[in-house]
Design a protein around this motif. Structure first.
Motif, PDB file in Angstrom:
ATOM      1  N   ARG A   1      36.493  38.506  43.474  1.00  0.00           N
ATOM      2  CA  ARG A   1      36.493  38.883  44.901  1.00  0.00           C
ATOM      3  C   ARG A   1      35.422  38.116  45.669  1.00  0.00           C
ATOM      4  O   ARG A   1      35.651  37.668  46.794  1.00  0.00           O
ATOM      5  CB  ARG A   1      36.279  40.391  45.030  1.00  0.00           C
ATOM      6  CG  ARG A   1      37.525  41.193  44.671  1.00  0.00           C
ATOM      7  CD  ARG A   1      37.312  42.684  44.835  1.00  0.00           C
ATOM      8  NE  ARG A   1      36.415  43.209  43.814  1.00  0.00           N
ATOM      9  CZ  ARG A   1      36.034  44.475  43.732  1.00  0.00           C
ATOM     10  NH1 ARG A   1      36.444  45.348  44.630  1.00  0.00           N
ATOM     11  NH2 ARG A   1      35.227  44.879  42.765  1.00  0.00           N
TER      12      ARG A   1
ATOM     13  N   GLU B   1      46.824  45.233  34.836  1.00  0.00           N
ATOM     14  CA  GLU B   1      46.535  45.977  36.063  1.00  0.00           C
ATOM     15  C   GLU B   1      47.571  47.085  36.255  1.00  0.00           C
ATOM     16  O   GLU B   1      47.236  48.218  36.619  1.00  0.00           O
ATOM     17  CB  GLU B   1      46.531  45.051  37.286  1.00  0.00           C
ATOM     18  CG  GLU B   1      45.289  44.186  37.420  1.00  0.00           C
ATOM     19  CD  GLU B   1      45.324  42.979  36.499  1.00  0.00           C
ATOM     20  OE1 GLU B   1      44.296  42.698  35.849  1.00  0.00           O
ATOM     21  OE2 GLU B   1      46.379  42.315  36.410  1.00  0.00           O
TER      22      GLU B   1
ATOM     23  N   ALA C   1      36.556  51.523  43.956  1.00  0.00           N
ATOM     24  CA  ALA C   1      37.010  50.446  44.837  1.00  0.00           C
ATOM     25  C   ALA C   1      37.669  49.326  44.039  1.00  0.00           C
ATOM     26  O   ALA C   1      38.691  48.760  44.466  1.00  0.00           O
ATOM     27  CB  ALA C   1      35.837  49.904  45.647  1.00  0.00           C
ATOM     28  N   THR C   2      37.106  49.009  42.888  1.00  0.00           N
ATOM     29  CA  THR C   2      37.690  47.975  42.036  1.00  0.00           C
ATOM     30  C   THR C   2      39.034  48.423  41.482  1.00  0.00           C
ATOM     31  O   THR C   2      39.997  47.639  41.436  1.00  0.00           O
ATOM     32  CB  THR C   2      36.730  47.630  40.891  1.00  0.00           C
ATOM     33  OG1 THR C   2      35.531  47.091  41.441  1.00  0.00           O
ATOM     34  CG2 THR C   2      37.346  46.624  39.932  1.00  0.00           C
TER      35      THR C   2
ATOM     36  N   GLN D   1      41.157  50.475  42.878  1.00  0.00           N
ATOM     37  CA  GLN D   1      42.142  50.391  43.955  1.00  0.00           C
ATOM     38  C   GLN D   1      42.533  48.942  44.235  1.00  0.00           C
ATOM     39  O   GLN D   1      43.699  48.637  44.493  1.00  0.00           O
ATOM     40  CB  GLN D   1      41.596  51.051  45.223  1.00  0.00           C
ATOM     41  CG  GLN D   1      41.436  52.558  45.125  1.00  0.00           C
ATOM     42  CD  GLN D   1      42.761  53.276  44.885  1.00  0.00           C
ATOM     43  OE1 GLN D   1      43.815  52.818  45.317  1.00  0.00           O
ATOM     44  NE2 GLN D   1      42.708  54.409  44.202  1.00  0.00           N
ATOM     45  N   TRP D   2      41.567  48.044  44.165  1.00  0.00           N
ATOM     46  CA  TRP D   2      41.864  46.621  44.383  1.00  0.00           C
ATOM     47  C   TRP D   2      42.787  46.091  43.288  1.00  0.00           C
ATOM     48  O   TRP D   2      43.774  45.404  43.573  1.00  0.00           O
ATOM     49  CB  TRP D   2      40.561  45.818  44.413  1.00  0.00           C
ATOM     50  CG  TRP D   2      40.767  44.349  44.616  1.00  0.00           C
ATOM     51  CD1 TRP D   2      41.102  43.699  45.768  1.00  0.00           C
ATOM     52  CD2 TRP D   2      40.646  43.332  43.601  1.00  0.00           C
ATOM     53  NE1 TRP D   2      41.200  42.349  45.550  1.00  0.00           N
ATOM     54  CE2 TRP D   2      40.926  42.093  44.232  1.00  0.00           C
ATOM     55  CE3 TRP D   2      40.329  43.346  42.242  1.00  0.00           C
ATOM     56  CZ2 TRP D   2      40.894  40.880  43.543  1.00  0.00           C
ATOM     57  CZ3 TRP D   2      40.301  42.143  41.551  1.00  0.00           C
ATOM     58  CH2 TRP D   2      40.572  40.927  42.204  1.00  0.00           C
TER      59      TRP D   2
ATOM     60  N   THR E   1      46.535  47.286  43.503  1.00  0.00           N
ATOM     61  CA  THR E   1      47.259  46.956  44.734  1.00  0.00           C
ATOM     62  C   THR E   1      47.483  45.454  44.885  1.00  0.00           C
ATOM     63  O   THR E   1      47.869  44.987  45.956  1.00  0.00           O
ATOM     64  CB  THR E   1      46.520  47.486  45.976  1.00  0.00           C
ATOM     65  OG1 THR E   1      45.170  46.982  45.991  1.00  0.00           O
ATOM     66  CG2 THR E   1      46.485  49.005  45.980  1.00  0.00           C
ATOM     67  N   ARG E   2      47.263  44.692  43.825  1.00  0.00           N
ATOM     68  CA  ARG E   2      47.540  43.254  43.907  1.00  0.00           C
ATOM     69  C   ARG E   2      49.052  43.039  44.034  1.00  0.00           C
ATOM     70  O   ARG E   2      49.839  43.765  43.441  1.00  0.00           O
ATOM     71  CB  ARG E   2      47.027  42.527  42.662  1.00  0.00           C
ATOM     72  CG  ARG E   2      45.512  42.492  42.452  1.00  0.00           C
ATOM     73  CD  ARG E   2      44.741  41.987  43.660  1.00  0.00           C
ATOM     74  NE  ARG E   2      44.485  43.051  44.608  1.00  0.00           N
ATOM     75  CZ  ARG E   2      44.360  42.876  45.924  1.00  0.00           C
ATOM     76  NH1 ARG E   2      44.504  41.670  46.449  1.00  0.00           N
ATOM     77  NH2 ARG E   2      44.120  43.885  46.723  1.00  0.00           N
TER      78      ARG E   2
END
Length: 241
Positions: A53, A65, A95-96, A98-99, A102-103
């Motif tokens: 990121r 993922e 936060a990681t 969720q990231w 959602t890729r």
């Protein structure tokens, strides 16, 4: 000149990712893509996600993922890999998480398609399963060049009027002929399975259509020792060698 970098299957191997990005610093590009599986198998998922990121790497979703999302997806993994994903969820912040989940399943930019598994957008299907059906694979998407990962191996397929070619992908320069379409399996940064334990990534010049494969050494022992120290299956450490 427009040049992009493509990598895949980092798998929580921070030492390999760091060396790849250090090498990339000497080869300026317009964009960097990671074709999924940023986590799984390896001992530093949070550090890898943070670095990707921080560097603005455009990442697609991989099956690891997807395995974080719920138990249905997790059932597709063998027990040691599933155990690592459960442990990975504990090691990353919200936060990681969720990231990661959602890729996008595919990215289309610079006239190229980027996907983890099988184009157009599968994160779970392996290219090798379709090696006798590649004409059908090419028919499912429209871009002239597609980059994929997932197998941790290096391979290049071509298509021209139904004529399918299959070629190895060596270190160094490989021109992608403009009169053919190309499907490139870019290999793995964090857990290569092609008989060469160096981290792999590619540089693609969109003007000349030359793909340059870079094979990068890194501190394997440091990563392998950390896999064992964190209680992951020893086989994931042994596989790095």
């Amino acid at each position: 000149m427009t040049r992009i970098a493509i990598m895949s299957d980092v798998h929580g191997n921070f030492e390999a990712l760091r060396e790849v990005l250090a090498d990339l610093d000497a080869h300026p590009v317009d964009a960097v893509y990671c074709l999924g599986d940023m986590i799984g198998y390896g001992p530093q998922p949070q550090e890898c996600a943070d670095l990707l990121r921080e560097r603005g790497v455009r990442c697609t979703m991989g099956n690891h993922e997807q395995g974080l999302i719920n138990i249905i997806y997790l059932r597709g993994f063998n027990q040691p890999a599933a155990d690592v994903l459960r442990r990975t969820r504990e090691m990353i912040d919200e936060a990681t998480y969720q990231w990661l989940i959602t890729r996008p399943k595919a990215i289309v930019e610079h006239g190229c398609r980027f996907v983890h598994g099988l184009p157009p957008d599968s994160v779970t299907e392996y290219l090798w399963k379709y090696r006798d059906e590649m004409a059908g694979v090419f028919s499912r998407y429209g871009e002239d060049v597609c980059f994929a990962g997932h197998t941790h191996d290096l391979m290049r397929f071509t298509s021209r009027r139904g004529d399918i070619g299959r070629f190895p992908l060596p270190e160094g320069y490989t021109p992608l002929a403009p009169d053919r379409r190309h499907l490139v399996n870019i290999g793995s940064v964090g857990q290569p399975r092609d008989g060469d334990n160096r981290a792999k990534y590619g540089l693609f010049d969109l003007d000349s259509r030359v793909l340059t494969m870079r094979f990068i050494p890194y501190d394997i022992k440091k990563t392998a020792d950390l896999i064992v120290a964190r209680g992951f299956h020893r086989g994931f450490a042994d596989r790095l060698w």
